[in-house]
Each structure stands twice: as structure tokens, then as C-alpha cells.
Design an enzyme around this catalytic site. Sequence first.
Site, short mmCIF file in Angstrom:
data_model
loop_
_atom_site.label_atom_id
_atom_site.label_comp_id
_atom_site.label_asym_id
_atom_site.label_seq_id
_atom_site.Cartn_x
_atom_site.Cartn_y
_atom_site.Cartn_z
N ARG A 114 0.84 -1.19 0.00
CA ARG A 114 0.00 0.00 0.00
C ARG A 114 0.88 1.25 0.00
NH1 ARG A 114 -2.46 0.05 6.19
NH2 ARG A 114 -0.46 0.17 7.22
N GLU A 153 -2.84 7.72 7.49
CA GLU A 153 -1.48 7.68 8.03
C GLU A 153 -0.47 8.17 6.99
OE1 GLU A 153 -0.70 3.82 9.76
OE2 GLU A 153 -1.72 4.43 11.60
N GLU A 310 -7.22 5.01 15.88
CA GLU A 310 -7.02 3.56 15.74
C GLU A 310 -6.23 3.05 16.93
OE1 GLU A 310 -4.98 2.21 12.25
OE2 GLU A 310 -6.00 3.63 10.96
C1 GLA Z 1 -2.37 1.37 10.58
C2 GLA Z 1 -3.30 1.58 9.42
C3 GLA Z 1 -4.40 0.57 9.34
C4 GLA Z 1 -3.89 -0.81 9.71
C5 GLA Z 1 -3.24 -0.78 11.06
C6 GLA Z 1 -2.76 -2.13 11.51
O1 GLA Z 1 -2.69 2.04 11.69
O2 GLA Z 1 -3.84 2.87 9.39
O3 GLA Z 1 -4.89 0.58 8.02
O4 GLA Z 1 -2.98 -1.21 8.74
O5 GLA Z 1 -2.12 0.07 10.98
O6 GLA Z 1 -2.17 -2.07 12.79
#
Ligand code: GLA
Length: 670
Positions: A114, A153, A310
Site C-alpha cells: 500500500r 497515516e 485507531e
Molecule cells: C495502521 C493503518 C491501518 C492498519 C493498522 C494495523 O494504523 O492505518 O490501516 O494497517 O495500521 O495495525
Amino acid sequence: MSNAPTFNHDGIAYGCDYNPEQWDRSLWREDVALMREAGVDLVALNIFGWSHLEPRPGEFDFSGLDEILDLLHEAGIRVNLGTGTASAPPWLTFRHPEILPEAEDGTTRFPGGRQAWCPSSTVFRRHALALVEQVGARYGSHPAVALWHVSNELGCHNALCYDDESAEAFRRWLQARYVTIERLNAAWGTSFWSQQYSDFAEILPPRLTLSSRNPGQVIDFQRFSSDELLGYYRAELEVLRRHSDVPVTTNFMVTAHIRNLDYWRWAPDMDVIANDHYLDNRLADPAAELSFASDLTRGLADGGAWLLMEQSTGAVNWQPHNLAKAPGEMTRNSLTHVAKGAEAVCFFQWRASLQGSEKFHSALLPHAGTDTDLWREVVALGGILDSLDEITGTRVQADVALIFSWESWWAADGESRPSQHVDYLSQVHAAHSSLRRLGHTVDVVRPGADLSAYRLVVVPALYLVRDSEAAVIAEFVGNGGHAVITFFSGITDEEDRVRPGGYPGAFRTLLGITVEEFAPVLPGQALRLTSGKAATAWSERTRARGAEVLDTFADGPSAGRPAITRHRSGDGAGAAWYLATHLDPEDLDEVLRDAARGAGAVPQGDERHPGLEVIRRADDERSYLFLINHSTQDVELPATGHELVTGAPVDSIATVPAGAVRVIREDLSR
Ligand code: GLA
């Protein structure tokens, strides 16, 4: 931003990333029903939606997103809507391989994972903004949309890109900063190793070389890379603003292992600060790091509310050993964030994936389904957060501050430094963990921040510091404040040029000392001070020039030299302490305990209950005491009021069972 929309939520939000595109539509209604059962009320959608929304160039299909937004809306669940641009679809990288990022060794990073895009790519930006235009226009006034979530992110994987397009953008950035090549040469010290440039056109990103790279070039590339992604954020923001009055943010990564973005520079552009935090079991004390990260996130929010965007319910999939959380640990983690200012507790992700590289990452709804302890804890957490709704709007109470700097992190951890065994973040963590063990709540603030609200300010390893930033600390001590500055602080200026005349140049006068020479020691070598205190990693040949010497090195390469000093301000009210070594934890605790007492800083916690984290959130009318018991013992402590998690009154003594959390609305009339 004065005219920026604010994120309003009734109480504390509980939420998750939801990736319905990974699931058959027949499951969507069940998902929404289970979300309601758990009390989930804020759902992040469309984070990785691009290849679904635009399956072929310029051909859009919003049917899935329309449907799920409406389903969530009918259920009263608000949406944190992704712009969908985090990862480019294969058709884009296939047609435009020039958007792919390049590593420092000149090799390409291919699609298949990604975020395979170069932050400076104009082609990527054009296509991404075209998607944001569509998404913004279609959902900008959808009643379910409570928040915009730009990309995802930003910079998690692609922050540093070394390709030719980045090189051009870097040159433009440098030209704006230095205007003339002579000024750049002076800033980077290019008279060294025949590196003098005659024109901006000759400059490259700090690609891999045969020896160590020019530190000025490296730190400017870090600054540039952070600014470049912030510019990208602003470009998406501008599109969204044209279509929508809904507040906009992106999820920061204030964690131990990501360091490429200077979030002090980013924070003012966010309508609300949001952070992703994952417990890092590679560290000695993951809960202490969580505590630091939430204090820093609150600092980015100027002490106000922020959103935990998150975290995980259990194991992640990206550490070498992915540990499940112990029963109750997810709740303790969540409540620590809330105690420290979070007003949303969200998770990655709703339903555990069956495919893809995150199939072994925990979720709210595990592979094993709802007849599980994990699901029961998820539902219980929803109930706990509901019981805490009334705390919103209160502020965390702290009279100790710690100064943190991404620029110092970048510069101090350079390729050629006195000891590879000493790194910036470990020094910051050591100081913060010690204050936490002593029961202090700590505000983490930027260099140059107003310190007048604090009694004690701790300055760990602030290697690169501007004159104006150092002056604020001196003024604080001059006004009667107490500061503790640790070794490898004040060494260089903004351009990473050593301040001559003896270390720590920027703080020499304030501390009343001169360090003549660094004398780090090899890993494993123990150092002793005359008081019996133990240390490792670092010593230095210091001379007191006005400071009191509180302890000296008893052995090692700096034997006989001061190891701990204190310099009183002119009127004797203020004090500037200096630590010239890396003390063992209990010895650091002793020093910081003395410094805090001398400063009149009052711990919220009590050292007799190690493992009980105590934090207070309050305003003029209300006060809430958060008690998070990380230990295996029940703890009793004095308190009076009403406990929100159990709903029980508390009359003079509160009991916090082992592993549990309690939040007491304190009776202010007593
Ligand atoms: C990041 C990403 C998520 C996922 C988590 C997994 O925070 O934003 O899409 O990949 O990591 O821990």
C-alpha cells in the site's frame, strides 16, 4: 484555524475502521446491528476505497458507498469518511509507473502493498484530487458524515522518497528556504569534504553514499519531506472545503517507530487532532510508551480534546511477536487515552479480515465471532465509555512539562554521532517513564512553548535547539521555575552547527557548567557515581562554573567529574538541574523526585501503589479522577464522590480491583 469547523460529538465516541468492500453485501446489515449492540457510533469508511470507487480510469461507482452510508445513517451511526486516496489502484501505477516511490539506494518500491506513491508526484496528486473532488461533491453534505479523514497515516511507508521528482521538489524547497546557494553552503557546512555547491541544480536528496551523508542535507530533507506531505494534506483539504463544512483531519502516528513527520508543524492545519496508537511489545514497558504517546498527542491538541482514531483490540500483525492483550488490557489502554484527553476511542478494524496481509490482525469482531471473551469486552467497553460521557470538555491537569522535538530526534540520531548506543527517543521515554512512576501527569510540549503554567520542566536530550527556544527555558527558571536538562541537550543550532565554547552551548549559562568532552562508554559497561547511583552509556568531562555539584562520577572515563549539578537562579527561587549520564531507572526516579519536590510539583499518583496510574481531568466546576490499575493487586486510596464505571457512590475510600479502571466524579464540596 479560526473559521475551521469543530468536531462535535455527543459524549465520547466509540468507533472503528470498517471495510465493507471486503465483505459480501449480505453481511452489512448484520454488521450494523452488531455495531449497535457494541455501542459503536463513529465508523471510518472508504479508507482504502479507490479501486472500488474508480475501478477504471474516470469511471466511478459509488453504489456500495451510498448504500453503506445510508445503512449507518439509519442506525444513527456517524461516519468518519475517508477520501479514499491512501493507496493507488493498479490501473494508475500500471499507466504511470513514475508515481512509484524510490528508496535511498535508487530502487523502486512496487505496488502490491500500500501507499506506493511518491509524495511529490504531480501525476499521483492530479488523480487523487480528482477522486477527492468526486467524493467531496457526493458526500459533502450527507447527514451521516461527521468528519473527513484525509488519506490514511500519511507518510507511514512513503515519507522519504528519493526519486528525481522529489529531488526537484527538494531543490525548490531549499531555494525558498535559503534563497542563495551561498546561504545553503553555509547552513550545510559544505566546505567540509569538498561539498560546496555552485548551483541549486546540483543538489540531490541524501541518497545512499559511500560514507556518512552531510547532516545538514539530511535534516533539511527530513524537514522537506514532512512539509511535502503536509502540502499534500492541504491540497486534499482545499478540495473538501469547497464541498463541505464538515471538519477535516488525518490520522497521525504518534508511536515509537514512526518519526518522519514534524507534527508540531502539522497540528495547526487539523480541525481536530487524531492519532493512531498501537502497543509496541518490542519495548520494555509498552504501557509507559502509550502514556507518553497520549501526552504528546494532547500536546499537539494544545491540551484540548483529541481522537484516538485507531488502536487494536488484541494482537497486531506487524511486530515480530504479535501478543494478544490480556483480559482487561484493551479497556485499560482505552481509558488511559481518555484520561489523557481522548474523546473518541476507535479501533482498526471492525471485522477481522479473512484475506490480505492483515488477516491475523485483531478486530472488534474476531474470526471466532461473538461468543468470545474479546467480543464481550468490546461490548462492555462501549458501556463504560457511555458512562463517561459527562467528562467531555474537561482538561487534563498537569504541573510538569516535558519538551519534545522531532527536529532534535532527526538530528540527534544522525549517522555519525558520539554513541550509536544512545538515541533520542529512549532518553525521552526514560524521563517520561520516571515521571510516570513518580505519579506525575506530564504535558508534552514543543520547544518554545509557554512554560508559565508549570512548576517543573524536563528537557531530555534536546540536542538541536534555537536560541529563542532555549531562552524560554532560561526565562522560566529566571521566574522561579525548576528545569531538569539531560545530557546531549543544547548542542547545535537550527542548522545543526555545534555551538562552540563548551557543551551544552545553548544551556551553559543557565546550568552553570561547561562540558569539555563527551566520554560515552561501551554497551554493558556500568558506571558508578559517588552517591552509589548506577548509570550506563554516557559520561562526560564536565566542569562546574557556578553550579552546585550534587554527585560525581566515581569511575569510568570521567571519574571525579560532576555527574549531577544544580544551578540556582539569581534570586534562588528557580533551579536548573543537569544530568550528565544515563541513570538507572530507580536512580533517575530519585533525582526527579527531588527535583519535583523542590519545584513544588504535586504527583497525582502515589508511589506506594506502583502500577496504579492516576490522572485528573477537570474544569472550573467538575473534577474526575481516573484510576487505572495495571497491577495484579486491588488498590485502595482516599477519594469521595461518585464512581462512573460501576455507578456506585464513593465515601472516603475508593477500591480499584486488580486490572480494573475506575473514574470518580469528585465531590468538590468536601
Ligand atoms: C495502521 C493503518 C491501518 C492498519 C493498522 C494495523 O494504523 O492505518 O490501516 O494497517 O495500521 O495495525
